[in-house]
Scaffold this active site. Structure first.
Site, PDB file in Angstrom:
ATOM      1  N   ASP A 227      32.819  44.841  33.549  1.00 31.60           N
ATOM      2  CA  ASP A 227      33.344  44.368  35.162  1.00 31.60           C
ATOM      3  C   ASP A 227      32.378  43.347  35.602  1.00 31.60           C
ATOM      4  O   ASP A 227      31.205  43.239  35.776  1.00 31.60           O
ATOM      5  CB  ASP A 227      32.942  45.516  35.622  1.00 31.60           C
ATOM      6  CG  ASP A 227      33.208  45.624  37.300  1.00 31.60           C
ATOM      7  OD1 ASP A 227      34.474  45.223  37.655  1.00 31.60           O
ATOM      8  OD2 ASP A 227      32.759  46.793  37.750  1.00 31.60           O
ATOM      9  N   ILE A 228      33.383  42.492  36.007  1.00 28.97           N
ATOM     10  CA  ILE A 228      32.663  41.178  36.800  1.00 28.97           C
ATOM     11  C   ILE A 228      32.068  41.377  37.659  1.00 28.97           C
ATOM     12  O   ILE A 228      30.869  40.842  37.797  1.00 28.97           O
ATOM     13  CB  ILE A 228      34.227  39.930  37.049  1.00 28.97           C
ATOM     14  CG1 ILE A 228      33.456  38.608  37.540  1.00 28.97           C
ATOM     15  CG2 ILE A 228      34.386  40.195  38.477  1.00 28.97           C
ATOM     16  CD1 ILE A 228      33.867  37.578  37.741  1.00 28.97           C
TER      17      ILE A 228
ATOM     18  N   ASN B 100      44.382  36.197  45.631  1.00 28.70           N
ATOM     19  CA  ASN B 100      46.069  35.425  47.046  1.00 28.70           C
ATOM     20  C   ASN B 100      45.651  34.576  47.646  1.00 28.70           C
ATOM     21  O   ASN B 100      44.456  34.129  48.522  1.00 28.70           O
ATOM     22  CB  ASN B 100      46.719  36.632  46.911  1.00 28.70           C
ATOM     23  CG  ASN B 100      46.199  37.391  48.120  1.00 28.70           C
ATOM     24  OD1 ASN B 100      46.416  37.383  49.430  1.00 28.70           O
ATOM     25  ND2 ASN B 100      46.062  38.576  48.095  1.00 28.70           N
TER      26      ASN B 100
ATOM     27  N   GLY C  41      47.192  39.332  35.140  1.00 30.76           N
ATOM     28  CA  GLY C  41      47.019  40.007  35.529  1.00 30.76           C
ATOM     29  C   GLY C  41      48.580  40.737  36.570  1.00 30.76           C
ATOM     30  O   GLY C  41      49.210  40.705  36.053  1.00 30.76           O
ATOM     31  N   VAL C  42      47.887  40.816  38.093  1.00 32.11           N
ATOM     32  CA  VAL C  42      48.998  41.044  38.728  1.00 32.11           C
ATOM     33  C   VAL C  42      50.400  39.975  38.077  1.00 32.11           C
ATOM     34  O   VAL C  42      51.645  40.240  38.976  1.00 32.11           O
ATOM     35  CB  VAL C  42      48.854  41.017  40.072  1.00 32.11           C
ATOM     36  CG1 VAL C  42      50.095  41.215  41.062  1.00 32.11           C
ATOM     37  CG2 VAL C  42      48.318  42.666  40.107  1.00 32.11           C
ATOM     38  N   TYR C  43      50.025  38.806  38.018  1.00 30.50           N
ATOM     39  CA  TYR C  43      50.328  37.390  38.323  1.00 30.50           C
ATOM     40  C   TYR C  43      51.122  37.226  36.763  1.00 30.50           C
ATOM     41  O   TYR C  43      51.680  35.936  36.917  1.00 30.50           O
ATOM     42  CB  TYR C  43      49.480  36.478  38.751  1.00 30.50           C
ATOM     43  CG  TYR C  43      49.851  36.027  39.853  1.00 30.50           C
ATOM     44  CD1 TYR C  43      50.338  36.815  40.815  1.00 30.50           C
ATOM     45  CD2 TYR C  43      49.077  35.080  41.082  1.00 30.50           C
ATOM     46  CE1 TYR C  43      50.036  36.995  41.934  1.00 30.50           C
ATOM     47  CE2 TYR C  43      48.261  35.173  42.179  1.00 30.50           C
ATOM     48  CZ  TYR C  43      48.957  35.743  43.114  1.00 30.50           C
ATOM     49  OH  TYR C  43      49.251  35.996  44.360  1.00 30.50           O
TER      50      TYR C  43
ATOM     51  N   VAL D 122      40.886  42.209  40.354  1.00 32.69           N
ATOM     52  CA  VAL D 122      39.561  41.807  40.034  1.00 32.69           C
ATOM     53  C   VAL D 122      39.110  41.635  42.045  1.00 32.69           C
ATOM     54  O   VAL D 122      38.057  42.169  42.663  1.00 32.69           O
ATOM     55  CB  VAL D 122      39.436  40.470  38.941  1.00 32.69           C
ATOM     56  CG1 VAL D 122      40.045  39.452  39.806  1.00 32.69           C
ATOM     57  CG2 VAL D 122      37.427  40.707  38.945  1.00 32.69           C
ATOM     58  N   ASP D 123      40.654  41.191  42.521  1.00 36.22           N
ATOM     59  CA  ASP D 123      39.734  40.882  44.005  1.00 36.22           C
ATOM     60  C   ASP D 123      39.944  42.260  44.710  1.00 36.22           C
ATOM     61  O   ASP D 123      39.093  42.636  45.603  1.00 36.22           O
ATOM     62  CB  ASP D 123      41.936  40.737  44.576  1.00 36.22           C
ATOM     63  CG  ASP D 123      41.577  40.333  45.849  1.00 36.22           C
ATOM     64  OD1 ASP D 123      40.523  39.729  46.653  1.00 36.22           O
ATOM     65  OD2 ASP D 123      42.639  39.190  46.679  1.00 36.22           O
TER      66      ASP D 123
END
Ligand code: AR6
Length: 169
Positions: A9-10, A23, A123-125, A32-33
């Protein structure tokens, strides 16, 4: 610059700067955001709102980067960047390359010695993991910077395998 792969986990990493795959709104999201805003507390969102109210009224364009406080995180800075949404019909890899370059430029301006990157856009993108990790490794190797240590954070076993392959390539 020394490049290392770390799994996990960053938000837990004690480095000078961690990168957020944000975004354009800079006002939070999932992945992660979401993890960074949750763990870092409201100071990060307050700093993002401040940026939107001043220098970035239209948000942060894809391929650009900007720094804020890291709030309660062990890191000192969060460098927010916006990856491109993956497209099967259009090559947007120059924007992904730009994300890594611009993060290192901002890091240099801040005097950062160590930085950690998530797999931006993977990920989402929707960016394919093999290609996203290859672009990350290649770009970090090719960018001139004063940053001494870059951690590439694999959030899954498949990401770690992809990074290892990219590092050997
Ligand atoms: N630590 C390290 N890596 C993580 C963590 C974490 N805590 N959580 C997820 N990842 P994503 P994107 C990995 O979707 O594709 C957000 O909603 C994840 O497994 O976070 O650039 C933003 O607000 C993946 O490998 O970012 C945007 O709307 C990588 O981080 C959009 O998602 C990136 O996945 C950005 O999409």
């Amino acid at each position: 610059m020394d490049i290392e792969i770390v799994q996990g986990d960053i938000t837990r990493l004690r480095v000078d700067a961690i990168v957020n795959a944000a975004n354009s709104s800079l006002l939070g999201g999932g992945g992660v955001d979401g993890a960074i805003h949750r763990a870092g507390g409201p100071a990060i969102l307050a700093a993002c709102r401040q940026l939107r109210a001043t220098s970035l009224p239209d948000g942060l364009p894809a391929g650009q980067a900007v720094a804020t406080t890291a709030g309660k995180l062990p890191a000192t800075w969060v460098i927010h960047t916006v990856g491109p949404v993956y497209s099967r019909t259009e090559d947007r890899s120059a924007l992904l390359v730009s994300c890594y370059r611009q993060c290192l430029r901002v890091a240099d301006e801040l005097g950062v010695h160590s930085i950690a990157f998530p797999t931006i856009s993977a990920g989402v993108y929707g960016w394919p993991m093999d290609d996203a990790t290859r672009i990350a490794v290649t770009t970090l190797r090719q960018t001139r910077t004063s940053v001494e240590r870059a951690l590439l954070v694999a959030f899954s076993e498949s990401a770690r395998v992809a990074y290892d392959k990219a590092l050997q390539g």
